[in-house]
Design an enzyme around this catalytic site. Structure first.
Site, mmCIF file in Angstrom:
data_model
loop_
_atom_site.group_PDB
_atom_site.id
_atom_site.type_symbol
_atom_site.label_atom_id
_atom_site.label_comp_id
_atom_site.label_asym_id
_atom_site.label_seq_id
_atom_site.Cartn_x
_atom_site.Cartn_y
_atom_site.Cartn_z
ATOM 1 N N GLU A 60 0.800 -1.228 0.000
ATOM 2 C CA GLU A 60 0.000 0.000 0.000
ATOM 3 C C GLU A 60 0.831 1.276 0.000
ATOM 4 O OE1 GLU A 60 -0.719 -2.640 1.872
ATOM 5 O OE2 GLU A 60 -2.722 -3.282 1.290
ATOM 6 N N HIS A 129 -11.001 -4.120 10.082
ATOM 7 C CA HIS A 129 -11.667 -4.055 8.773
ATOM 8 C C HIS A 129 -13.014 -3.340 8.866
ATOM 9 C CE1 HIS A 129 -8.630 -6.782 7.248
ATOM 10 N NE2 HIS A 129 -9.209 -6.845 6.065
HETATM 11 C C1 LIG Z 1 -2.394 -4.433 4.475
HETATM 12 C C2 LIG Z 1 -3.433 -5.263 3.866
HETATM 13 N N1 LIG Z 1 -3.656 -5.172 2.541
HETATM 14 C C3 LIG Z 1 -4.609 -5.921 1.961
HETATM 15 C C4 LIG Z 1 -5.375 -6.775 2.701
HETATM 16 C C5 LIG Z 1 -6.463 -7.610 2.050
HETATM 17 N N2 LIG Z 1 -6.016 -8.999 1.992
HETATM 18 C C6 LIG Z 1 -6.362 -9.881 2.941
HETATM 19 S S1 LIG Z 1 -5.644 -11.356 2.714
HETATM 20 C C7 LIG Z 1 -4.882 -10.832 1.312
HETATM 21 C C8 LIG Z 1 -4.013 -11.765 0.552
HETATM 22 C C9 LIG Z 1 -2.881 -12.257 1.372
HETATM 23 O O1 LIG Z 1 -2.140 -13.174 0.646
HETATM 24 P P1 LIG Z 1 -1.042 -14.031 1.355
HETATM 25 O O2 LIG Z 1 -0.171 -13.164 2.196
HETATM 26 O O3 LIG Z 1 -0.376 -14.836 0.307
HETATM 27 O O4 LIG Z 1 -1.851 -14.964 2.359
HETATM 28 P P2 LIG Z 1 -2.922 -16.101 2.002
HETATM 29 O O5 LIG Z 1 -4.256 -15.459 2.007
HETATM 30 O O6 LIG Z 1 -2.580 -16.686 0.699
HETATM 31 O O7 LIG Z 1 -2.804 -17.070 3.118
HETATM 32 C C10 LIG Z 1 -5.191 -9.504 1.049
HETATM 33 C C11 LIG Z 1 -4.709 -8.747 -0.112
HETATM 34 C C12 LIG Z 1 -5.129 -6.818 4.087
HETATM 35 N N3 LIG Z 1 -5.866 -7.579 4.897
HETATM 36 N N4 LIG Z 1 -4.158 -6.072 4.641
#
Ligand SMILES: Cc1ncc(C[n+]2csc(CCOP(=O)(O)OP(=O)(O)O)c2C)c(N)n1
Ligand SMILES: [Mg+2]
Lengths: 331, 330
Positions: A60, A129
């Protein structure tokens, strides 16, 4: 008139502005094929391609910084910040970089970017959230802040935001994406700093932002049954703020409640209430009341979360007391 | 399946059975959580850990209660693996007063703090500072506990990670960064959001890095045991990239997902690389458990879960006066 959802309204605004101005592009997480988790941007990548609807890594501060730089050098980026709660991550880019360039450069540089994000509790999404953080950015000179209360406002304010030469933050209520409202087919823009009088009344003014406008309107219907005529005003942008319309209304009604979903302390409601006190004090028959979210992190449990946000019943109760001349002193 | 380096002593057999049990407990918890979502009994959304069990279990079984972990939005697996009970977990999931966080946290903040779980986190990468800070405290106070920081492949895009890795490496902190690379962040493939090699990023700070098959609980466990022992002696930090897969969508509501991930790919991982099926076969083949014993264990876990769900459904919500409790510590 046709009715469309708030989500469709935002989508239309972006599509129209992207057709009109090829320097407009969208940047954010899962904005392209996925069209965001809320599906607000669905279809845009098909029309505009991945050069103008750009999926970013989960970085971000990085992509907001990119937007600032692109905006300073001739583009009009619209950044998608998936949840308003992530605004904390981008505060430096937004508040130190975007907000101040124009001023620091003596007017030579400008940052025509939009940060569109969301707000709103009661989606059972817990403390990180669910926040409504408009007060944080409204505090920073150089940023404009829009808070659409329906699909109609969402479209008109987004178009104005994109054409504005300043950084604009737009907070959409994430619980309203599927709410429909009449939206004209033909093009329109809603100027910043023009409040909308949603309902006229003589007894009390309810000033409400975003989804709190619905809360105020419901309260007004309930109050009308008791013979209290409430005026409901939606400022639409909190920066700039249409003081004029608010002051005129309160001069007429002599009472006001300000309702916003941010935390009550040090919030948007406090700012507006304070301006009313400073400027129409001698017209007031009762203290101006603030109604914000409770000063607690948003709890997950439905049993607790529902207690933290202003409700129509709460507004009615307060309005009734103000109109009955009961002085309200906080405990 | 990696062969166990150590001999199968009695205690090894016990350890293996516990690892199997913990993996099945996670899968069973998630199946029930998904059911609660589908039947509209669970408030909000949740991210399933199914498919990634060997990562949390392999790692947490190498830790003691004094060792800390930080968890993620996909945190039920870490929570179970670090010693949590079903009853308090389901209560939390449903926002009930007896939940681990008294209903204030829900799925995205679920954690049994008494076993060293410093919390699940709804901010991607949000716990990287916390984990590294916990390791700094251990070093400053001369205690030999280790902190494991779980995060996803997507989280490697957060700048915070590079700041804290630098400090962890400079100061030799007892922290292990455990990247659960499940190939996706939300609806995007990892290769579309990560330039170069993730391992090389940690290595650039001089941090010893390992890639391991995250579907092989023994491989994960053995590597973690070694790294934890070394981290206790001041040889940290370390980085582990665990290659794994999530079976469900990004969250329970992500049902139509063929536009970003094919059904064939999902089927391949489920049929051919499932950590539970693989480990079960290994246990039987090595004579550690019979099929019947395993079936009995599975059935017992299912009953436990069903009872915990029933309990949580009937359990009371927190009373209204708790809403402004716990904002400030006394
Ligand atoms: C700072 C932030 N940006 C975006 C999000 C929205 N978000 C939640 S989970 C996710 C994907 C995360 O991917 P990863 O780290 O690979 O974990 P996975 O869900 O695959 O276990 C996103 C973009 C968030 N919660 N926090
Ligand atoms: Mg991932």
């Amino acid at each position: 008139m046709r009715e469309i959802t708030l989500s469709q309204a935002v989508n239309e605004a972006l599509a129209e502005e992207m057709r009109r101005d090829e320097t407009v592009f969208i940047l954010g997480e899962d904005v392209a094929e996925a069209g965001t988790p809320f599906k607000v941007l669905s279809g845009l990548v098909e029309e505009f391609g991945t050069d103008r609807v750009i999926d970013t890594p989960i970085s971000e501060p990085g992509f907001v910084g990119l937007a600032v730089g692109a905006a300073m050098t001739g583009a009009r980026p619209v950044v998608d910040l998936m949840f308003g709660d992530f605004i904390y991550l981008v505060m430096d880019q937004l508040c130190n970089q975007a907000a101040k360039q124009h001023y620091m450069s003596g007017g030579k540089l400008q940052v025509p970017m939009v940060l569109r994000t969301n707000m709103g509790a009661t989606r059972r999404s817990a403390a990180q959230h669910s926040q409504s953080l408009q007060a944080l950015v409204a505090h920073i000179p150089g940023l404009k802040v829009a808070m659409p209360s329906s699909a109609y406002e969402a479209k008109g304010l987004m178009k104005t935001a994109i054409r504005d030469n300043n950084p604009v933050v737009i907070f959409e209520d994430k619980l309203m994406y599927q709410d429909k409202a009449p939206v004209p087919e033909e093009e329109y823009l809603i100027p910043f700093g023009e409040a909308n009088v949603k309902r006229e009344g003589r007894d009390i003014t309810l000033i409400a932002t975003s989804s709190m406008v619905q809360v105020a309107e419901k309260a007004a219907v309930m109050l009308a049954k008791e013979g209290i005529e409430a005026e409901v005003i939606d400022p639409r942008t909190i920066v700039p703020l249409d003081e004029e319309t608010l002051l005129e209304s309160v001069k007429k009604t002599s009472r006001a409640i300000v309702i916003d979903e941010g935390h009550q302390s040090y919030g948007v409601t406090a700012e507006i209430a304070s301006r009313l006190n400073e400027k129409v004090f001698y017209h007031l028959d009762a203290p101006v009341l603030r109604m914000g979210a409770m000063d607690v992190p948003v709890p997950f449990s439905p049993a607790l979360e529902d207690l933290t946000v202003p409700t129509p019943e709460g507004v009615v109760e307060n309005a009734r007391k103000l109109c009955a001349g009961e002085m309200i002193h906080a405990a | 399946m990696a062969k166990a380096a150590t001999k199968k002593t009695k205690s090894n057999a016990d350890d293996y059975l516990r690892m199997y049990r913990q993996m099945v407990r996670i899968r069973t918890f998630e199946d029930n959580a998904n059911q609660l979502y589908l039947s509209a009994k669970m408030p909000g959304l949740t991210h399933m850990y199914s498919g990634e069990e060997a990562v949390a279990v392999g790692i947490c079984e190498a830790l003691t209660d004094d060792d800390r972990i930080t968890s993620t939005h996909r945190g039920h697996g870490h929570c179970v693996a670090k010693g949590a009970e079903f009853k308090e977990m389901f209560c939390e999931l449903l926002g009930k007063a007896e939940g681990y966080c008294r209903g204030k946290g829900g799925s995205m903040h679920i954690a049994d703090q008494s076993h060293g779980n410093l919390g699940a986190n709804a901010i991607v990468g949000g716990s990287m500072g916390i984990a590294t800070g916990s390791a700094l405290r251990a070093k400053l106070q001369g205690s030999d506990d280790v902190t494991v920081c779980f995060f996803g492949d997507g989280a490697t895009a957060q700048g915070l990670w590079y700041e804290v890795m630098n400090m962890a490496a400079l100061w030799k902190l007892p922290v292990i960064y455990a990247c659960e690379n499940n190939g996706y962040s939300e609806y995007t493939k990892t290769e579309e959001i990560a330039a170069g090699s993730i391992m090389a990023r940690a290595e650039a700070f001089g941090i010893e890095s390992h890639q391991v098959d995250g579907q092989d609980v023994l491989a994960v466990n053995e590597l973690t045991q070694k790294l934890v022992a070394r981290a206790r002696k001041g040889e940290g930090p370390f980085f582990m990239e665990l290659m794994t897969y999530r079976y469900h969508g990004h969250h329970v509501g992500d049902i139509n997902r063929e536009y970003y991930r094919s059904k064939d790919e999902e089927k391949d991982w489920k049929d051919n690389r499932d950590p539970i099926i693989r480990f079960r076969a290994y246990l039987v083949e090595q004579g550690i458990a019979t099929e019947e014993e395993i079936e009995a264990m599975n059935a017992e876990i299912e009953t436990d879960a069903a009872e915990a769900v029933a309990y949580a459904e009937k359990a009371p919500y927190p009373p209204a006066n708790e809403v402004d409790m716990h904002v400030y510590a006394d």
